[in-house]
Design an enzyme around this catalytic site. Structure first.
Site, PDB file in Angstrom:
ATOM      1  CD  GLU A  19      15.292 -13.494 -51.083  1.00 22.01           C
ATOM      2  OE1 GLU A  19      15.184 -13.182 -49.888  1.00 22.01           O
ATOM      3  OE2 GLU A  19      15.692 -14.607 -51.453  1.00 22.01           O
ATOM      4  N   GLY A  20      10.540 -11.061 -50.380  1.00 20.55           N
ATOM      5  CA  GLY A  20       9.569 -10.039 -50.003  1.00 20.55           C
ATOM      6  C   GLY A  20       8.901  -9.478 -51.234  1.00 20.55           C
TER       7      GLY A  20
END
Length: 593
Positions: A435-436
């Site tokens: 998610e980054g």
């Protein structure tokens, strides 16, 4: 084998004595009295402790298998998933128009913590579905919502997000997956996506994939990305399942952790897809999903730290090694429990203070999401937008660190599979990446969120901290010295870092970017300092009112005092690193590494 006990008492403390949710003006919160939340959390605790936690080791040891295109989940997962689904746990905060219970997101967050601590890999199946539900709910057409959402709310159908490709991850503008109009309002989706959590499995009748792809006339970069619904099985107008779509799992990743979750290579070979929202506006729709996912990943990080701490504490109380230097504490045994030793205490106090502070921070963040969505509060929306990279980045870094500290508490036993701590370390590690990555979170914080809306959201946070200090100063000299003064000093460090970026970042961008990771941690420490100030204040009020369990509140104050004295001063170190600029970071040429 590790154990898990849900922290219901601590959750109730945060909900009702720190956040005071039933007194807030957020629609739906007035129904959340202590008895109601205790009943919900109590039932969730039983499921987490008795059903999900015992399967955590099973999932880790067995993993998922791919046989003739079908992914089999570990033994017991499907039965447990049915139990979660039948209990309505997947629908807690979903829209009642589509079968949801309509409870605030905050309650779903508290339940999600238990499920993540008990079995992170298992909980990801419903977590990804919930994210896909949110994206369709926010950006899909009425017809798409009616067709897909009821079965996704119940988790009869799963959901995924498909972003990453073999040649690109963070830079999604480079994706090659194509969406070609088919002339009937549908699109043919062709391409390959990798690292797709829950991409294929045997626990749902259908899986609704959300896929980023580019139309033939798409502009270059992220402005040319569109979002498509691509179901595993086509869905007929009456909601029944039709033919298998041209999407398949091409392989399972061999991973460091979360073995119980199927991380898939997904192949789209002219699969039928349906545009979500407007063409070339896919990133906006996908970020509806990703922002919630980032808060959820921050929760995963500290939730792994929480269960690791529980097991480290149990070991420290039972394991006897050496004698207390101040006097024998276990005269009938050959040695004292290791918890008597100051270094073990330091280790445990680091774990406890981070975990409990992170829980309060995350629940506060969830309450901001509720206020934003349910009360249409733009200020709350701006504040949680600012906090999201801090929650994701700082809490996953600290969650992993907590797992390592817990493993260290066990010494050699922590390095063996028998005790389970090494699984918590392995599982927690992914939270810092997906998610980054946390580096990306720090760049988002400094590069986008600080200056958002003219910087008014970070200024609002500074005013919030300043207001808390001024409102409570002078009432109690001990509280002033142990909580308010350290918080004031840390807040000044944060403001000084922001000022450094303003003065140096525009002229030399690398000065800001080189300090972004330290800034994320500096910000995180100030947030936890604020949370500990609030918790200590609530604990003092409970003691003054004659609380029936004074030991709980006294422990809370003591733990907070430790954080303020031993953790919060790290803000000065992070500020010094930020103010050193980019020269030493960028000094070597690439060839010199």
């Amino acid at each position: 084998m590790p154990t898990y006990t849900a922290p219901v008492k601590d959750q109730q403390f945060i909900l009702h004595e720190v956040l005071k949710i039933s007194e807030q003006d957020v629609p739906g919160y007035d129904d959340l009295d202590s008895e109601t939340t205790e009943a919900i959390l109590g039932e969730a605790a039983k499921l987490a402790e008795n059903v999900l936690a015992p399967l955590n080791v099973v999932g880790d040891e067995q993993g998922c298998t791919l046989e003739n295109g079908v992914v089999r989940t570990p033994e017991g997962f499907k039965a447990a998933f049915d139990q979660v689904r039948d209990g309505g746990w997947t629908a807690l905060d979903c829209d009642p128009d589509y079968g949801g219970q309509g409870l605030p997101y905050l309650i779903s967050t508290a339940v999600g913590e238990m499920f993540s601590s008990a079995n992170m890999a298992f909980n990801m199946y419903q977590g990804l579905t919930h994210g896909a539900y949110n994206a369709i709910h926010a950006h899909g057409s009425d017809e798409q919502k009616a067709l897909y959402l009821p079965k996704m709310v119940s988790c009869e159908w799963g959901g995924t997000m498909n972003l990453t490709e073999p040649h690109c991850g963070t830079d999604l503008g480079l994706i090659r997956t194509k969406a070609v109009p088919d002339g009937d309002g549908t699109y043919k989706i062709t391409g390959q996506k990798i690292w797709i959590s829950a991409g294929e499995h045997d626990m749902c009748d259908n899986i609704i994939h959300l896929v980023l792809a580019k139309l033939p006339d798409a502009p270059e970069g992220v402005k040319g990305i569109s979002l498509f619904i691509v179901p595993k099985f086509m869905v007929n107008e009456d909601g029944s399942l039709g033919d298998r779509n041209a999407v398949s799992c091409g392989g399972l990743e061999k991973k460091m952790g979360i073995h119980g979750n199927a991380t898939c290579v997904m192949n789209y070979d002219g699969a039928t897809g349906f545009l979500v929202g407007e063409a070339h506006k896919g990133m906006r729709a996908m970020f509806t999903m990703m922002n919630e996912a980032r808060l959820g990943v921050g929760l995963q990080g500290y939730a792994q730290g929480a269960v690791a701490y529980q097991n480290a504490l149990g070991f420290a109380l039972d394991r006897v090694q050496g004698r207390d230097v101040t006097g024998v504490k276990n005269p009938d045994g050959p040695a004292d429990p290791i918890i008597v030793h100051p270094d073990v205490r330091r280790n445990l106090m680091d774990q406890k203070s981070i975990t409990e502070g992170a829980r309060a921070f995350t629940y506060w963040g969830a309450s901001l999401i509720d206020r934003s969505h349910r009360a249409d509060d733009a200020a709350a929306e701006g504040l949680i937008s600012l906090m999201t990279p801090v929650i994701k980045g700082f809490l996953t870094d600290k969650g992993f660190e907590t797992c390592v500290l817990a493993q260290q508490t066990l010494g050699g036993s922590g390095f063996t599979r028998e005790w389970g701590l090494e699984q918590f370390v392995r599982d927690a590690r992914i939270t810092m990446i997906y998610e980054g990555t946390n580096g990306i979170q720090s760049l988002d914080l400094v590069g986008r969120k600080l200056g958002q809306d003219g910087g008014k959201h970070v200024m609002a946070f500074f005013e919030m901290v300043k207001g808390f200090i001024s409102e409570n100063k002078g009432q109690d000299e001990e509280f002033d010295a142990q909580f308010l003064e350290p918080l004031k000093a840390a807040s000044k460090d944060l403001q000084a870092a922001g000022m450094y970026f303003m003065q140096n970042g525009m002229k030399t961008p690398n000065n800001a970017l080189s300090g972004s990771y330290d800034f994320m941690h500096l910000f995180g420490h100030v947030c936890l300092g604020l949370m500990w100030g609030r918790m200590a204040l609530a604990a003092k009020a409970a003691l003054a009112a004659g609380a029936s369990d004074p030991a709980f509140y006294e422990t809370k104050i003591t733990t907070g005092r430790y954080y303020m004295a031993r953790q919060l001063p790290m803000t000065a170190t992070h500020l010094a690193r930020i103010q050193s600029g980019a020269d030493t970071v960028m000094a070597l040429d690439a060839a010199q590494f």
